[in-house]
Design an enzyme around this catalytic site. Sequence first.
Site, PDB file in Angstrom:
ATOM      1  N   GLY B 135       0.814  -1.224   0.000  1.00 27.17           N
ATOM      2  CA  GLY B 135       0.000   0.000   0.000  1.00 27.17           C
ATOM      3  C   GLY B 135       0.837   1.260   0.000  1.00 27.17           C
ATOM      4  N   LYS B 207       2.217 -11.066  -4.038  1.00 24.77           N
ATOM      5  CA  LYS B 207       3.090  -9.959  -3.647  1.00 24.77           C
ATOM      6  C   LYS B 207       4.539 -10.426  -3.483  1.00 24.77           C
ATOM      7  CE  LYS B 207      -0.708  -7.419  -1.477  1.00 24.77           C
ATOM      8  NZ  LYS B 207      -1.509  -7.320  -0.230  1.00 24.77           N
ATOM      9  N   GLY B 305      -6.280   0.154   1.670  1.00 30.27           N
ATOM     10  CA  GLY B 305      -7.157   1.288   1.914  1.00 30.27           C
ATOM     11  C   GLY B 305      -7.063   2.287   0.786  1.00 30.27           C
TER      12      GLY B 305
END
Lengths: 431, 431
Positions: B135, B207, B305
Amino acid sequence: MSLPMLRIGLFGFGTVGQGVWKILQSQSQSLQNRTSREIQIEAIYVRDVGRYKIQYPELPFVNSPDAILNNPDIGVVVEVMGGENPAKELVIQSLRKGKRVVTANKELLGKHKSELFHEASLHHSDIYFEAAVGGGIPIIRSFKVGFSANSIQSFFGILNGTTNYILTKMSETEGQSLASVLSEAQSLGFAEADPTMDISGADVAYKLTILAAVAFKIDVGISDIHFEGIESIDSDDIAYARQFGYEIKLLAMGKQLDANSFVLKVHPTMVPIHHPLASVRDEFNAVFLTGDSVGEAMLYGKGAGSLPTASAVISDLIDIAFEGQGPGSARNLETNYRKVAVEKIEDQETRFYLRLNIQDIFGVLEKIAAVFGTNHISLANLIQKERDESTAQLVIVTHKVPEKNMQNAIVQLKQLVEVLSVQSVIRVGLD
Amino acid sequence: MSLPMLRIGLFGFGTVGQGVWKILQSQSQSLQNRTSREIQIEAIYVRDVGRYKIQYPELPFVNSPDAILNNPDIGVVVEVMGGENPAKELVIQSLRKGKRVVTANKELLGKHKSELFHEASLHHSDIYFEAAVGGGIPIIRSFKVGFSANSIQSFFGILNGTTNYILTKMSETEGQSLASVLSEAQSLGFAEADPTMDISGADVAYKLTILAAVAFKIDVGISDIHFEGIESIDSDDIAYARQFGYEIKLLAMGKQLDANSFVLKVHPTMVPIHHPLASVRDEFNAVFLTGDSVGEAMLYGKGAGSLPTASAVISDLIDIAFEGQGPGSARNLETNYRKVAVEKIEDQETRFYLRLNIQDIFGVLEKIAAVFGTNHISLANLIQKERDESTAQLVIVTHKVPEKNMQNAIVQLKQLVEVLSVQSVIRVGLD
């Protein structure tokens, strides 16, 4: 196929300069793969060429800065001499020749960054300084690119490895004095022979002015910043801190209050034990920041040493390898730093820890309580502990209180005959 | 003076896309100051333009990707649709038109990065993906620039906020089951309605292939990686872990064994309580790495987010704003990834924690000990705890042992009538 060269000149060949040379040797192939350029050290300026030639006969030492400044093939200079002079003049001359500059010099930037940025801008050059703060941690480029979509609301940094090492050892070996840990650290090479810059907080204050520039785009000097060192931290304070649930850290703090008002200061702080900064131990550095989009983030790593610092210098060379030429290509340079008001320490509010030596006689607590009452200071914790037959140690943690009230209270406490000494005053918490 | 424009097209306008738009609005001035360019959203492709137009009448929605692909003014596309298709085709088409691509899509990169990097290279374009891992944490650019002077020896990542949130809550509220914490997390928006990708470890495995590429310059697919999720973690395991001095974390691990051999795996791991990763709580992510020059370092922040992820997307736009044009200007693209051998999980050595339900009868421990003995497994800790009149729980922590020995032992344990079940098998430690 031969790759285009990136020819660099080194000013200085101390511990960081030697690290740069070592990494350029060992990582030569991977850096070529990464940048499609060959990075080569073209000249190294040192005062005493003779001495270095013996140890490194193959390296291109030169005994005059002009051999670098006047060499048009050298597009990048790396300044790793440290100190204010002659580094300042050499950096300015390099920028005026249009050379890119990489510097690891926090004192130079702390004192003269505005002038240097202005020179870089005038001459369509650029100046990089990842290695000047936080050693190998990519903190400067994280503020300049990684977190650049954010308004930074605050940051808290552990930016000096020597003092963090000392505080960690004092905490681990309860009872050891600062002087004794410092002399151990010196013998292990973790502290300088003259540790004044580190211990006094001045080193951290220079670094704070640099972080304030990249995080808040503001131009402040070291004289705008209230800074304190760790000189007066005692093993008793460390023990009480742990008892209350804190670790004592020397923190650089930056907070944006509003568009034109900032808190910037350096002092020992009691950090709550569960905060990520409390677990930054030994010679490690860290910066904990809050941005309006990214929220809380932290970067952690080694803040000094030959190879960690050289690693940061070379990360700047990689950015330079990708830079274009001419106006608008300077990706690191920013000149729109604003002059702003730094909030005076007296106008700030915080919680305080105090440790007093007092006479252990009837009525003393009442008199001390009256001083706090007069100054509207309310107490959160209080421990009184007998020292000998006639004296005691009194430890107090307050609720939040304006600094100036506390300063008044301390003056008044010192006037009481029953208060033998105000041993320690340490601020508590990050808010 | 009007600044040169950087015109971007968005593919998708979900939570991350809306975050990008919001930050470009709120930080418009500071991004212009930083880059000397004006960043403008020229077109946004969504399936259902009608629905979005009602909520955002001023935004330039288009109902065909071609409106972006065929617009020569759009130099950069931002792919924030997620998922494999149609994202893959749109990214390839964009690269073929020479447009720079920014993507937050870990599945797309996890599956197709080689093909995408090849397309970018063929068409002198570039592809950026800071938002795909961690993120808002600048982890990709730290590997690509900040730590690029280093040979990375190992990294350990907490890369999935949902599972870290669940494990944290299970640890904080001892006794709560995974199912109950998961359903709480779903109602709070911290977990997807279908959490399979997160819980199973697949999200982390994608990832990990991306981090392996940027850290080690190697090309591995998800099928090369052993991954496990947190499905079988029980509140009892969390409690025992704490008792032994560990926190259970879902870790992505990468280690370089030699030039051509690597450990890459994802599984729940008992992390020693004093390791910096043990204190990464809630939905936070972190990557802890060791480089040959920088030593140990860690980056920590919000891994998901709307705004944290958008913050990373915009950091890529900033890099692009400084990019030159033409061959050699692509600063993010690397294509020299090697195919290498990933060490089989069976060939690795580690410590293990096991929890068994056993019959509480005479001689059972002797039989179990014999199984470990046969397989050359030596035990470090053992706790037997009565469950009811006839059964007990047996908890074991071993010394380091080859995986295949442990797998043999587990098969043999399950064959013992006295062993009612092998409830949990969790690897211990980071070495």
